[in-house]
Design an enzyme around this catalytic site. Structure first.
Site, PDB file in Angstrom:
ATOM      1  N   GLY A 133      11.509   2.295   7.730  1.00 51.25           N
ATOM      2  CA  GLY A 133      11.941   3.417   8.559  1.00 51.25           C
ATOM      3  C   GLY A 133      10.905   3.668   9.638  1.00 51.25           C
ATOM      4  CD  GLN A 138       6.357   7.117  11.631  1.00 48.86           C
ATOM      5  OE1 GLN A 138       7.566   6.935  11.465  1.00 48.86           O
ATOM      6  NE2 GLN A 138       5.456   6.685  10.766  1.00 48.86           N
ATOM      7  CB  CYS A 140       3.445   7.306   5.998  1.00 49.80           C
ATOM      8  SG  CYS A 140       3.765   7.962   7.642  1.00 49.80           S
ATOM      9  CG  LEU A 141       5.324   2.050   8.946  1.00 48.03           C
ATOM     10  CD1 LEU A 141       6.391   1.574   9.919  1.00 48.03           C
ATOM     11  CD2 LEU A 141       4.679   0.865   8.241  1.00 48.03           C
ATOM     12  CG  HIS A 176       9.046   9.388   4.922  1.00 50.11           C
ATOM     13  ND1 HIS A 176       7.971   9.259   4.070  1.00 50.11           N
ATOM     14  CD2 HIS A 176       8.594   8.967   6.137  1.00 50.11           C
ATOM     15  CE1 HIS A 176       6.929   8.789   4.738  1.00 50.11           C
ATOM     16  NE2 HIS A 176       7.278   8.603   6.002  1.00 50.11           N
ATOM     17  CD  GLU A 177      11.184   7.369   8.647  1.00 52.00           C
ATOM     18  OE1 GLU A 177      10.510   7.797   9.598  1.00 52.00           O
ATOM     19  OE2 GLU A 177      10.725   6.562   7.822  1.00 52.00           O
ATOM     20  CG  HIS A 214       7.587  10.997  10.362  1.00 53.25           C
ATOM     21  ND1 HIS A 214       6.220  11.191  10.431  1.00 53.25           N
ATOM     22  CD2 HIS A 214       7.763   9.926   9.550  1.00 53.25           C
ATOM     23  CE1 HIS A 214       5.613  10.284   9.679  1.00 53.25           C
ATOM     24  NE2 HIS A 214       6.518   9.509   9.129  1.00 53.25           N
TER      25      HIS A 214
HETATM   26  O1  K1U Z   1       8.167   6.557   8.317  1.00 56.39           O
HETATM   27  C1  K1U Z   1       7.396   5.669   7.989  1.00 56.39           C
HETATM   28  O2  K1U Z   1       6.196   5.846   8.108  1.00 56.39           O
HETATM   29  C2  K1U Z   1       7.924   4.369   7.437  1.00 56.39           C
HETATM   30  C3  K1U Z   1       7.873   4.306   5.919  1.00 56.39           C
HETATM   31  C4  K1U Z   1       9.211   4.771   5.373  1.00 56.39           C
HETATM   32  C5  K1U Z   1       9.281   5.119   3.929  1.00 56.39           C
HETATM   33  C6  K1U Z   1       8.825   4.271   2.941  1.00 56.39           C
HETATM   34  C7  K1U Z   1       8.935   4.612   1.601  1.00 56.39           C
HETATM   35  C8  K1U Z   1       9.518   5.796   1.242  1.00 56.39           C
HETATM   36  C9  K1U Z   1       9.959   6.650   2.220  1.00 56.39           C
HETATM   37  C10 K1U Z   1       9.857   6.308   3.559  1.00 56.39           C
HETATM   38  C11 K1U Z   1       7.597   2.852   5.532  1.00 56.39           C
HETATM   39  O3  K1U Z   1       8.356   1.994   5.813  1.00 56.39           O
HETATM   40  S1  K1U Z   1       6.129   2.538   4.677  1.00 56.39           S
HETATM   41  C12 K1U Z   1       6.218   0.783   4.368  1.00 56.39           C
HETATM   42  C13 K1U Z   1       7.183   0.397   3.291  1.00 56.39           C
HETATM   43  O4  K1U Z   1       7.644   1.238   2.554  1.00 56.39           O
HETATM   44  C14 K1U Z   1       7.581  -1.008   3.146  1.00 56.39           C
HETATM   45  C15 K1U Z   1       7.022  -2.006   3.895  1.00 56.39           C
HETATM   46  C16 K1U Z   1       7.412  -3.329   3.724  1.00 56.39           C
HETATM   47  C17 K1U Z   1       8.372  -3.643   2.804  1.00 56.39           C
HETATM   48  C18 K1U Z   1       8.948  -2.663   2.041  1.00 56.39           C
HETATM   49  C19 K1U Z   1       8.552  -1.339   2.209  1.00 56.39           C
HETATM   50 ZN    ZN Z   2       6.091   8.077   7.714  1.00 58.60          ZN
END
Ligand code: K1U
Ligand code: ZN
Length: 177
Positions: free
Chosen positions: A46, A51, A94-95, A136-137, A140
């Protein structure tokens, strides 16, 4: 398509409340493409516009299973219109807070109203990882981070660590010309 740089904790932009998108035009569609490319490159499941430093109410996600075909989704001006009483716990990342994961409890299911890339109003009933990711998004877009659901002690440790990393990080290269 362009991969955009991600902003990281403790950038104060992450606390801004994003503004609604007034009109879905080609510039918005190009921005959504950039967002998807940035999310896949990270990689993540996501990404919210803030971001990449844009305080606009647009998010992208793809929660398809690992070896399944991609399922990119774009949500413009998303709004949670119903939440289940049942709650569930998922591990979140979270990225903008790289390499930190924690369990967060949220409503297990949500109904989200949004505008699609054709400018049409849509509604989705989400559960599982889609519900978690949408919440989560959308957080943000309201300046809320998943660490806000942790204890103050845990949150303070994470914020302190990222403040120190930001101090030690070289500034981004300046564009010339
Ligand atoms: O919003 C963000 O920062 C992105 C976040 C979204 C998210 C992940 C987990 C639960 C709720 C919301 C991410 O994508 S973090 C990275 C991640 O979860 C992932 C990365 C590579 C493969 C699989 C998952
Ligand atoms: Zn996030």
């Amino acid at each position: 398509m362009t991969i955009r740089p991600l902003i990281l904790l403790p950038d104060p932009k992450l606390r801004e409340v994003s503004k609604p998108i007034e009109r879905v035009d080609d510039a918005v569609r190009k921005f959504a493409d950039d967002m998807l490319e940035t999310m896949y490159d990270a990689p993540g499941i996501g990404l919210a516009a803030i971001q990449v430093g844009e305080p606009r109410r647009l998010l992208v996600l793809d929660v398809a299973e690992k070896d399944a075909p991609p399922e990119p989704q774009v949500f413009i001006n998303p709004e949670i219109v119903a939440r289940s009483e049942e709650r569930s716990v998922h591990e979140e990342g979270c990225l903008s807070i790289p390499d930190y994961y924690a369990e967060v409890e949220r409503p297990a299911a949500v109904t989200v109203k949004y505008i699609d890339l054709d400018g049409k109003e849509q509604k989705v009933e989400a559960n599982g990882i889609l519900a978690t990711c949408l919440q989560h998004e959308i957080d943000h877009l309201n300046g809320v981070l998943f660490i806000d659901y942790l204890s103050k002690l845990k949150r303070d440790i994470v914020v302190r660590k990222f403040k120190k990393l930001a101090k030690d990080r070289p500034p981004p290269a300046r564009m010339v010309g």
